[in-house]
Design a protein around this motif. Structure first.
Motif, PDB file in Angstrom:
ATOM      1  N   THR A 125       0.807  -1.083  -0.014  1.00 57.12           N
ATOM      2  CA  THR A 125       0.005  -0.067  -0.058  1.00 57.12           C
ATOM      3  C   THR A 125       0.870   1.210   0.127  1.00 57.12           C
ATOM      4  O   THR A 125       1.260   1.876   1.085  1.00 57.12           O
ATOM      5  CB  THR A 125      -0.918  -0.026   1.188  1.00 57.12           C
ATOM      6  OG1 THR A 125      -1.704  -1.096   1.305  1.00 57.12           O
ATOM      7  CG2 THR A 125      -2.001   1.086   1.252  1.00 57.12           C
ATOM      8  N   GLU A 126       1.307   1.646  -1.104  1.00 51.16           N
ATOM      9  CA  GLU A 126       2.256   2.785  -1.244  1.00 51.16           C
ATOM     10  C   GLU A 126       1.625   3.855  -1.526  1.00 51.16           C
ATOM     11  O   GLU A 126       0.623   3.890  -2.236  1.00 51.16           O
ATOM     12  CB  GLU A 126       3.315   2.593  -2.387  1.00 51.16           C
ATOM     13  CG  GLU A 126       4.219   1.391  -2.031  1.00 51.16           C
ATOM     14  CD  GLU A 126       5.152   1.050  -3.195  1.00 51.16           C
ATOM     15  OE1 GLU A 126       5.019   1.852  -4.238  1.00 51.16           O
ATOM     16  OE2 GLU A 126       6.117   0.268  -3.170  1.00 51.16           O
ATOM     17  N   ARG A 127       2.073   5.125  -1.067  1.00 52.13           N
ATOM     18  CA  ARG A 127       1.326   6.346  -1.404  1.00 52.13           C
ATOM     19  C   ARG A 127       2.147   7.047  -2.389  1.00 52.13           C
ATOM     20  O   ARG A 127       3.404   7.184  -2.176  1.00 52.13           O
ATOM     21  CB  ARG A 127       1.426   7.115  -0.045  1.00 52.13           C
ATOM     22  CG  ARG A 127       0.332   6.524   1.088  1.00 52.13           C
ATOM     23  CD  ARG A 127       0.340   7.134   2.490  1.00 52.13           C
ATOM     24  NE  ARG A 127       1.718   6.997   3.182  1.00 52.13           N
ATOM     25  CZ  ARG A 127       1.925   7.373   4.353  1.00 52.13           C
ATOM     26  NH1 ARG A 127       1.208   8.184   4.837  1.00 52.13           N
ATOM     27  NH2 ARG A 127       3.041   7.177   4.659  1.00 52.13           N
ATOM     28  N   GLN A 128       1.525   7.685  -3.387  1.00 50.98           N
ATOM     29  CA  GLN A 128       2.356   8.369  -4.503  1.00 50.98           C
ATOM     30  C   GLN A 128       2.152   9.883  -4.257  1.00 50.98           C
ATOM     31  O   GLN A 128       1.197  10.476  -3.843  1.00 50.98           O
ATOM     32  CB  GLN A 128       1.547   8.058  -5.729  1.00 50.98           C
ATOM     33  CG  GLN A 128       1.445   6.524  -6.004  1.00 50.98           C
ATOM     34  CD  GLN A 128       2.833   5.948  -6.013  1.00 50.98           C
ATOM     35  OE1 GLN A 128       3.843   6.258  -6.683  1.00 50.98           O
ATOM     36  NE2 GLN A 128       3.078   4.805  -5.435  1.00 50.98           N
ATOM     37  N   ASP A 129       3.302  10.591  -4.093  1.00 49.54           N
ATOM     38  CA  ASP A 129       3.494  11.952  -3.899  1.00 49.54           C
ATOM     39  C   ASP A 129       2.738  12.433  -4.712  1.00 49.54           C
ATOM     40  O   ASP A 129       2.270  14.121  -4.557  1.00 49.54           O
ATOM     41  CB  ASP A 129       4.984  12.355  -3.814  1.00 49.54           C
ATOM     42  CG  ASP A 129       5.656  11.821  -2.659  1.00 49.54           C
ATOM     43  OD1 ASP A 129       5.217  11.434  -1.802  1.00 49.54           O
ATOM     44  OD2 ASP A 129       6.939  11.677  -2.809  1.00 49.54           O
ATOM     45  N   GLU A 174      -0.130  12.146  -6.209  1.00 49.32           N
ATOM     46  CA  GLU A 174      -1.809  12.121  -6.119  1.00 49.32           C
ATOM     47  C   GLU A 174      -2.310  13.329  -5.454  1.00 49.32           C
ATOM     48  O   GLU A 174      -1.592  14.004  -4.722  1.00 49.32           O
ATOM     49  CB  GLU A 174      -1.891  10.919  -5.032  1.00 49.32           C
ATOM     50  CG  GLU A 174      -1.394   9.696  -5.970  1.00 49.32           C
ATOM     51  CD  GLU A 174      -1.960   8.272  -4.855  1.00 49.32           C
ATOM     52  OE1 GLU A 174      -2.071   8.556  -3.693  1.00 49.32           O
ATOM     53  OE2 GLU A 174      -1.735   7.363  -5.647  1.00 49.32           O
ATOM     54  N   ARG A 175      -3.269  13.705  -5.729  1.00 46.63           N
ATOM     55  CA  ARG A 175      -4.256  14.961  -5.252  1.00 46.63           C
ATOM     56  C   ARG A 175      -5.616  14.595  -5.000  1.00 46.63           C
ATOM     57  O   ARG A 175      -6.094  13.582  -5.596  1.00 46.63           O
ATOM     58  CB  ARG A 175      -4.007  15.960  -6.299  1.00 46.63           C
ATOM     59  CG  ARG A 175      -2.499  16.688  -6.590  1.00 46.63           C
ATOM     60  CD  ARG A 175      -1.944  17.465  -5.381  1.00 46.63           C
ATOM     61  NE  ARG A 175      -0.564  17.994  -5.729  1.00 46.63           N
ATOM     62  CZ  ARG A 175       0.330  17.199  -5.753  1.00 46.63           C
ATOM     63  NH1 ARG A 175       0.260  16.037  -5.046  1.00 46.63           N
ATOM     64  NH2 ARG A 175       1.786  17.805  -5.795  1.00 46.63           N
ATOM     65  N   ALA A 233      -7.999   8.734  -0.925  1.00 47.68           N
ATOM     66  CA  ALA A 233      -8.148   7.155  -0.979  1.00 47.68           C
ATOM     67  C   ALA A 233      -7.066   6.311  -0.786  1.00 47.68           C
ATOM     68  O   ALA A 233      -7.150   5.199  -0.006  1.00 47.68           O
ATOM     69  CB  ALA A 233      -8.973   6.691  -2.198  1.00 47.68           C
ATOM     70  N   SER A 234      -5.935   6.752  -1.312  1.00 48.76           N
ATOM     71  CA  SER A 234      -4.731   5.931  -1.181  1.00 48.76           C
ATOM     72  C   SER A 234      -4.278   6.206   0.196  1.00 48.76           C
ATOM     73  O   SER A 234      -3.741   5.075   0.892  1.00 48.76           O
ATOM     74  CB  SER A 234      -3.609   6.452  -2.053  1.00 48.76           C
ATOM     75  OG  SER A 234      -2.478   5.949  -1.933  1.00 48.76           O
TER      76      SER A 234
END
Length: 234
Positions: free
Chosen positions: A29-33, A35-36, A42-43
């Motif tokens: 479950t990686e969080r992407q920088d 994303e907005r 949701a992430s």
């Protein structure tokens, strides 16, 4: 093996199964920088839910080990000594900051749904708190930001206010995750050592076996990301 020994080894194996699953989910479950907006929420939410659940399971595992140490009359002395040692090592970690974070998060945000907790947080919730609602025809894609803002983010904000070193969310998260994974490793080591005693007693030797699985059920480490949204078949 006595009934108590079977129960301890079986429950510890059950615990390790759950910890392995949630540790794997957390890894994927990686969080992407980049994303907005709702995508980032949701992430982040998926990551937080997995981490909160892992934390609650870790505490339950510790409570089980403490209970197991009371079965002294029916447990093999070597097995009992290993359980007591692991329990003591977890207790020594109890003085760490990560333990305090986990204890609060487990009690208030990941293990119980208490009205008093929500009321406490509601009293200090900023008037401009995000209460967006993201709805979708598929329930799995629907999110309510107020819940996370009130129960989780507000609890972390109050924790940071009480300890200024945690004003940076990344530092707080690092301490939180570090404690959880340290306990997970202690429990896994205990399970392996207990299983080794059982093998010796049964005069059994483990053997290496290879299994082949379809590629669609295997993810490549460090490049895999657990999906956040569901796509309709229509």
């Amino acid at each position: 093996m006595t009934k108590e020994e079977i129960a301890v080894l079986g429950m510890l194996s059950y615990i390790c199964n759950e910890l392995n699953v949630f540790a794997r989910f957390l890894r994927l479950t990686e969080r992407q920088d980049d994303e907005r907006g709702p995508v980032k929420f949701a992430s982040d939410l998926q990551f937080h839910v997995v981490l909160r659940t892992l934390s609650s399971r870790v505490f339950e595992a510790y409570e089980f080990l403490k209970e197991a140490t009371k079965k002294t009359e029916k447990l093999d002395p070597e097995m009992l000594a290993l359980i007591q040692k692991s329990t003591e090592e977890i207790e020594r970690l109890g003085a760490s900051e990560g333990h305090a974070i986990n204890r609060n998060i487990r009690n208030e945000t990941s293990f119980h749904y208490k009205l008093n907790t929500a009321l406490k947080n509601a009293g200090s919730l900023p008037c401009d708190a995000d209460a967006s609602v993201y709805v979708n025809s598929l329930d799995g894609n629907t999110y309510f930001v107020l819940g996370e803002s009130l129960v989780f983010f507000e609890r972390l904000r109050r924790f940071s206010a009480a300890d200024k070193k945690f004003e940076d969310p990344e530092i707080l998260a690092e301490s939180w995750i570090k404690w959880s994974l340290e306990v997970v490793m202690l429990i896994k080591d205990l399970q392996a050592n207990l299983f080794g005693i059982v093998l010796d007693r049964a005069k059994k030797v483990p053997r290496k076996t290879h299994y082949f699985v379809k590629s669609e059920v295997v993810a490549k480490d460090k490049r895999a990301v657990m999906p956040v949204f569901i796509q309709s078949d229509q």
